[in-house]
Design a protein around this motif. Structure first.
Motif, PDB file in Angstrom:
ATOM      1  N   ARG A   1      -0.726  -0.964  -1.642  1.00  0.00           N
ATOM      2  CA  ARG A   1      -0.782   0.148  -2.612  1.00  0.00           C
ATOM      3  C   ARG A   1      -1.498   1.368  -2.047  1.00  0.00           C
ATOM      4  N   ARG A   2      -1.312   1.624  -0.761  1.00  0.00           N
ATOM      5  CA  ARG A   2      -1.909   2.795  -0.140  1.00  0.00           C
ATOM      6  C   ARG A   2      -0.885   3.925  -0.072  1.00  0.00           C
ATOM      7  N   THR A   3      -0.463   4.403  -1.244  1.00  0.00           N
ATOM      8  CA  THR A   3       0.525   5.479  -1.329  1.00  0.00           C
ATOM      9  C   THR A   3       0.121   6.503  -2.381  1.00  0.00           C
ATOM     10  N   LEU A   4       0.582   7.731  -2.176  1.00  0.00           N
ATOM     11  CA  LEU A   4       0.441   8.802  -3.155  1.00  0.00           C
ATOM     12  C   LEU A   4       1.797   9.481  -3.312  1.00  0.00           C
ATOM     13  N   ALA A   5       2.029  10.070  -4.475  1.00  0.00           N
ATOM     14  CA  ALA A   5       3.275  10.784  -4.739  1.00  0.00           C
ATOM     15  C   ALA A   5       3.035  12.281  -4.630  1.00  0.00           C
TER      16      ALA A   5
END
Length: 244
Positions: A223-227
């Protein structure tokens, strides 16, 4: 597809996911006609790549190899040192509402279709895919999940949500991502050029240790994501703080 790779490189990206439609193929007939015009006589069969007989053809009774876009993109990406993530977009209308999903990190797109959409999900997951719920508010009056959505989420078939799609966004779903440990995603949904006049292309920021398919997948799993889209960055507060 080569143009898509060049666009992504010119936009400064080093990773691109290729997720052509699995079911929605309105232009196939025109493509095959165009392709045949440039083929030598007697090689017409090359225009058709027949796959699983259980997968229905398009309205024109044409069956295609869904792995071709990824293969073409990967070949083009070698010129730009880019990583291509293989995927497919599963497009259905469940409960009278549109539902689109990207299956990412698949092995063989031709083996994913099933008349029952959740079975398509299971086939993709069996290949090690991560599945993102695309533009959950598109052509819907709400982002609330219907009974069918609840079923597939409860089964653990959905790994993330596309919070930003092109110019559209659903920031309220960030809470759902946090509560249910879903990754945050964003995509161009490109059907035309990504060179917009008023904003930089929508994309997912992935905090991976290496620019490899394996490292990128692990970063998404963790879960190491950004939008990112339309001058907004959305996602986990800790990641946002680290970024800025």
């Amino acid at each position: 597809m080569e143009a898509r790779v060049r666009e992504a490189w010119l936009n400064g990206l080093d990773v691109m996911a290729v997720t052509e439609h699995l079911e929605y193929r309105p232009l196939e007939k025109n493509f095959v006609k165009y392709y045949e015009r440039y083929m030598q006589k007697g090689t017409k069969a090359q225009a058709y790549s027949f796959v699983d007989k259980d997968r229905p053809a398009s309205k024109e009774e044409i069956k295609v190899d869904f792995n071709t876009p990824v293969e073409v993109a990967r070949q083009a990406a070698q010129l730009y040192d880019m990583t291509i993530i293989p995927g497919i977009e599963i497009t259905r209308k469940e409960g009278g509402e549109y539902s689109h999903f990207n299956a990412l990190f698949i092995k063989d797109a031709n083996k994913i279709y099933d008349p029952v959409i959740e079975k398509s999900f299971r086939k993709a997951k069996a290949q090690g895919a991560l599945i993102m719920h695309n533009h959950p508010g598109w052509r819907r009056s709400t982002t609330d999940r219907n009974e069918w959505h609840e079923m597939v989420y409860k089964e653990g078939l959905i790994d993330g949500i596309e919070i930003i799609n092109g110019r559209g966004s659903w920031p309220k779903l960030l809470n759902r991502c946090a509560e249910e440990n879903l990754f945050v995603g964003a995509g161009t949904d490109s059907h035309t050029t990504t060179f917009y006049r008023d904003h930089f292309r929508t994309c997912t920021l992935i905090f991976a240790k290496e620019c490899t398919e394996e490292a990128i997948k692990q970063a998404i799993i963790e879960r190491r994501t950004l939008a990112y889209g339309v001058d907004n960055v959305m996602g986990d507060a800790k990641l946002l703080a680290d970024l800025f």
